[in-house]
Structures are given as structure tokens and as C-alpha cells.
Design a protein around this motif. Structure first.
Motif, short mmCIF file in Angstrom:
data_model
loop_
_atom_site.label_atom_id
_atom_site.label_comp_id
_atom_site.label_asym_id
_atom_site.label_seq_id
_atom_site.Cartn_x
_atom_site.Cartn_y
_atom_site.Cartn_z
N ARG A 1 0.84 -1.19 -0.05
CA ARG A 1 0.14 -0.02 0.07
C ARG A 1 0.89 1.20 0.00
N ASP A 2 0.60 2.09 -0.84
CA ASP A 2 1.23 3.61 -0.95
C ASP A 2 0.41 4.70 -0.40
N VAL A 3 1.18 5.36 0.30
CA VAL A 3 0.44 6.74 0.83
C VAL A 3 1.06 7.86 0.47
N VAL A 4 0.87 8.79 -0.33
CA VAL A 4 1.59 10.04 -0.50
C VAL A 4 1.11 11.02 0.41
N ALA A 5 1.97 11.76 0.91
CA ALA A 5 1.48 12.75 1.87
C ALA A 5 2.65 13.87 2.06
N VAL A 6 2.19 15.25 2.47
CA VAL A 6 3.24 16.23 2.96
C VAL A 6 3.39 15.98 4.22
N ARG A 7 4.69 15.91 4.67
CA ARG A 7 4.78 15.83 6.13
C ARG A 7 5.96 16.85 6.53
N ALA A 8 6.04 17.06 8.04
CA ALA A 8 7.37 18.00 8.27
C ALA A 8 8.24 17.15 8.43
N ALA A 9 9.55 17.89 7.94
CA ALA A 9 10.88 17.00 8.16
C ALA A 9 11.31 17.17 9.53
N PRO A 10 11.45 15.72 10.05
CA PRO A 10 12.16 15.94 11.51
C PRO A 10 13.72 16.26 11.20
N ALA A 11 14.07 16.71 12.53
CA ALA A 11 15.49 17.22 12.39
C ALA A 11 16.60 16.62 11.71
N ASP A 12 16.49 15.36 11.87
CA ASP A 12 17.79 14.54 11.24
C ASP A 12 17.69 14.40 9.58
N ALA A 58 15.95 16.78 7.96
CA ALA A 58 15.91 17.95 7.30
C ALA A 58 17.37 18.40 7.15
N GLU A 59 18.16 17.89 7.91
CA GLU A 59 19.62 18.38 7.86
C GLU A 59 20.34 17.42 6.66
N ILE A 60 19.63 16.36 6.14
CA ILE A 60 20.44 15.65 5.14
C ILE A 60 19.66 16.42 3.79
N LEU A 61 18.55 16.80 3.92
CA LEU A 61 17.67 17.34 2.56
C LEU A 61 18.20 18.94 2.67
N GLY A 62 18.82 19.41 3.73
CA GLY A 62 19.25 20.78 3.50
C GLY A 62 17.95 21.81 3.57
N VAL A 63 16.98 21.45 4.36
CA VAL A 63 15.83 22.30 4.83
C VAL A 63 15.78 22.40 6.25
N ASP A 64 14.64 23.32 6.53
CA ASP A 64 14.70 23.77 8.14
C ASP A 64 13.83 22.59 8.67
N GLU A 65 14.19 22.43 9.83
CA GLU A 65 13.23 21.39 10.61
C GLU A 65 12.05 21.79 10.73
N GLY A 66 11.04 20.96 10.35
CA GLY A 66 9.47 21.08 10.29
C GLY A 66 9.22 21.58 8.87
N ALA A 67 9.90 21.86 7.81
CA ALA A 67 9.79 22.17 6.46
C ALA A 67 8.66 21.00 5.88
N PRO A 68 7.65 21.65 5.26
CA PRO A 68 7.04 20.62 4.63
C PRO A 68 7.65 19.83 3.59
N CYS A 69 7.56 18.53 3.55
CA CYS A 69 8.23 17.79 2.40
C CYS A 69 7.26 16.69 1.89
N LEU A 70 7.32 16.27 0.55
CA LEU A 70 6.52 15.33 -0.26
C LEU A 70 7.26 14.00 0.06
N THR A 71 6.34 13.27 0.68
CA THR A 71 6.50 11.92 0.98
C THR A 71 5.98 10.85 0.43
N MET A 72 6.42 9.73 0.36
CA MET A 72 5.50 8.33 0.05
C MET A 72 5.99 7.34 1.22
N ALA A 73 4.86 6.85 1.48
CA ALA A 73 4.96 5.75 2.67
C ALA A 73 4.75 4.46 2.06
N ASN A 74 5.41 3.35 2.17
CA ASN A 74 5.00 2.07 1.53
C ASN A 74 4.91 0.87 2.86
#
Length: 245
Positions: free
Chosen positions: A186-197, A199-215
Motif C-alpha cells: 500500500r502506498d500513501v503520498v502525503a506532505v509531512r514535516a521534516a524531522p531534524a535528522d 531536514a539536515e540531509i535534505l538541506g531544509v529547515d526542521e519542520g519544513a513541509p516535504c513530499l513523502t511516500m510511505a510504503n
């Protein structure tokens, strides 16, 4: 439920799907040339407009690129999801697209939180294997992918707790050691707040909205085997096409 006629997909969808599967299965590799619009129209007995629409669909999905020399397989910047990797692994023995690299930045046994316990049907206070990967291509970070598996898998496959690359990825190793083959997801696409760890890898602020896919994957007995969440980097996208006929 009333019976329903299963109508075939439009011709351009069928043509696009044919070449999409050849590319995913490795039968057409990076840089190989696809037939011209005229040749497709002749081979498939369709109008040139239909053939052109099929190639256009593959371009939109990121499978090919077109130049004045023709249309060529080009997966260089296509977003690849967990289900894509599973299909590529089973077809070709390799779950990565050309030009893509992966770093396993963490792998350990952790106390499963509520979300993970519910997804994997684990008992209270159960442990889970957590593996985190960072996928990159020539544009930079593609996604930060974190997956959780039942902690009991570590007994049969201790490699899951290592940050060394797995020759068959988690899907193949789990199936080989436990006999539990992933057969449904099952796939779920959602916008989630990036956790601190993350966010650091993605180069965005902690809590920034990011497109995600959960499987979430289930085995042949209907039991969950893996739960994964991918945080996509800025500028990446997910796409899918379905026939509505």
C-alpha cells in the motif's frame, strides 16, 4: 456488485506500458534508442498521432528523452520509489537506476514507536530494525528513505543491522532467509514535516513541509514485512498513470 466489462486501455497507453516495462525490466537500458514515431505506428498499426502520444507519455514520466536523433531511454532524473526498486530487483537483480548511488547512514535495532508498531502489527514494547538510506544522483539528494522491519528478522538476517550494502536489498535478503516474499503493498503520498535528522540531509529547515511516500508491504500470508517512508528532496516529484476505461 454488478458485473463490469473490462475495457482495454487506449492504444497509446498500451504502447507506453509495453516500453515502460521493457525499461523497468532492463530489456531496454540507458541510452538505447526506441523506434521512431513512424516505426511505432507501422508496428502497432496505429495512427502516427497515437504513437507520438505514447512516446510523449514516456517523456512526461521520465523514462525517455527525445532529441533530433530520436528517442532514447533516459532514467537519469526519474524518481524511483520502493515498489519500483522491488520490481527492478526481481527483473534484473539490481534495484538502482543508472547514475544513482545510495549511502546507508544508519541501521540499528530500536524501540518501535506507535506508528511502526501499528504498521507492522508488532506487540507493545517490541523492537524494530530501522534502516536509513540517502539516495543521490547527479543533481544531489533524491530522497531520504527510512524503513522498519520486525526486530525478529535480525535473527535470520543479521546483515540487516549493518550499514554495509546488501547484495539483494532488504526485499531479497528477507525472502531468502525467512521465506517471506513481499506480494502486496500500500502506498500513501502525503506532505509531512521534516524531522531534524532528515531536514539536515535534505538541506531544509526542521519542520519544513516535504513530499513523502510511505510504503507498507505484506507477505504471502498477509503479514506485514516492511514499512518505509521516503522524504523527497526539493524539486523531485512522483507520477503515475492509470487507465480510467
Amino acid at each position: 456488485m454488478s458485473p463490469r466489462v473490462d475495457r482495454p486501455a487506449p492504444p497509446y497507453v498500451q504502447i507506453a506500458e509495453h516500453y515502460r516495462q521493457l525499461i523497468k525490466n532492463g530489456e531496454l537500458s540507458e541510452g538505447e534508442k526506441l523506434p521512431s514515431v513512424a516505426d511505432l505506428a507501422s508496428d502497432w498499426k496505429v495512427a502516427t498521432a497515437t504513437a507520438a502520444k505514447a512516446l510523449g507519455q514516456l517523456r512526461v514520466e521520465g523514462y525517455v528523452r527525445s532529441t533530433n536523433q530520436g528517442t532514447f531511454v533516459s532514467m537519469g532524473h526519474k524518481q524511483t520509489t520502493g515498489p519500483d526498486r522491488l520490481q527492478m530487483l526481481r527483473a534484473t537483480g539490481n534495484g538502482f537506476r543508472p547514475g544513482e548511488t545510495v549511502d546507508i547512514v544508519g541501521s540499528e535495532l530500536v524501540a518501535a514507536d506507535t506508528d511502526v508498531r501499528e504498521s507492522l502489527a508488532l506487540p507493545d514494547k517490541a523492537d524494530a530494525i530501522m534502516r536509513r538510506r540517502v539516495y543521490r544522483d547527479d543533481l544531489g539528494v533524491v530522497a531520504v528513505s527510512t524503513s522498519w522491519l520486525p526486530g525478529t528478522f535480525a535473527e535470520a538476517a543479521p546483515e540487516l543491522l549493518s550499514t554495509d550494502p546488501l547484495p539483494k536489498m532488504t526485499f531479497g535478503l528477507v525472502e531468502e532467509r525467512t521465506g517471506r516474499r513481499a506480494v502486496r503493498r500500500r502506498d500513501v503520498v502525503a506532505v509531512r514535516a521534516a524531522p531534524a535528522d532528515v531536514a539536515e540531509i535534505l538541506g531544509v529547515d526542521e519542520g519544513a513541509p516535504c513530499l513523502t511516500m510511505a510504503n507498507l508491504y505484506w507477505d504471502q500470508e498477509g503479514s506485514p514485512t516492511e514499512y518505509a517512508v521516503d522524504f523527497l528532496a526539493a524539486g523531485r516529484e512522483l507520477s503515475a498513470e492509470y487507465s480510467l476505461d
